[in-house]
Motif scaffolding. Structure first.
Motif, PDB file in Angstrom:
ATOM      1  N   VAL A 191       0.846  -1.198   0.000  1.00 29.44           N
ATOM      2  CA  VAL A 191       0.000   0.000   0.000  1.00 29.44           C
ATOM      3  C   VAL A 191       0.881   1.248   0.000  1.00 29.44           C
ATOM      4  CG1 VAL A 191      -1.654   1.343   1.368  1.00 29.44           C
ATOM      5  CG2 VAL A 191      -2.002  -1.101   1.029  1.00 29.44           C
ATOM      6  N   LEU A 218       2.211   1.673  -3.461  1.00 26.49           N
ATOM      7  CA  LEU A 218       1.173   2.223  -4.325  1.00 26.49           C
ATOM      8  C   LEU A 218       0.977   3.715  -4.073  1.00 26.49           C
ATOM      9  CD1 LEU A 218      -1.108   1.676  -6.382  1.00 26.49           C
ATOM     10  CD2 LEU A 218      -2.598   1.263  -4.433  1.00 26.49           C
ATOM     11  N   HIS A 234       3.712   5.709  -5.730  1.00 29.65           N
ATOM     12  CA  HIS A 234       3.524   5.873  -7.163  1.00 29.65           C
ATOM     13  C   HIS A 234       2.447   6.925  -7.458  1.00 29.65           C
ATOM     14  CE1 HIS A 234       5.997   2.293  -7.464  1.00 29.65           C
ATOM     15  NE2 HIS A 234       6.193   2.639  -8.715  1.00 29.65           N
TER      16      HIS A 234
END
Length: 139
Positions: free
Chosen positions: A109, A112, A115
């Protein structure tokens, strides 16, 4: 849709591209560590580190592919090779964390979220490049 050239970003000021999301990830890890639990904050920190590692490998691949503008097939092969390097690096670190008994859900997580922060940062940099910034310096 406007076109813009991000070559100056890749060649000169990539540190700006990496620094803001990394600091935001560290801040998120600190907030998660204070308000949720220390372990979740540590996992978000690992996600931030993995996100910066992934972005560094990606930028290295883009820098290696820049000389092949005349022959884009070679540039694409270089980028694919660095994509495999990214996958190997992230997968090996996740496997190491799993072997140590960590719950890697929050690490992924955090990766992510890093990103997503990179995409937002890239949008702001591209906006500055198209709105009269110094395109030769990438700022």
């Amino acid at each position: 849709m406007m076109k813009f050239d991000l070559t100056p970003l890749v060649t000169r000021s990539y540190k700006e591209f990496l620094l803001f999301p990394f600091l935001a990830g560290i801040l998120l890890a600190t907030v998660a560590g204070v308000f949720l639990s220390r372990e979740i904050g540590l996992f978000f920190f690992w996600g931030a580190v993995l996100g910066v590692l992934d972005a560094m490998i990606m930028l290295a691949g883009v820098r290696k592919a820049l000389p092949y503008v005349a022959t884009p097939e070679k540039g694409v092969r270089t980028m694919r090779r660095y994509g495999i390097y990214r996958l190997i690096a992230i997968a090996s670190i996740v496997v190491l964390l799993l072997k140590q008994g960590f719950n890697v859900v929050f690490v992924l997580v955090g990766l992510l979220l890093m990103h997503i922060l990179f995409i937002f940062n890239l949008i702001f940099i591209a906006y500055r490049l198209t709105k009269g910034g110094d395109a030769k310096k990438g700022v």
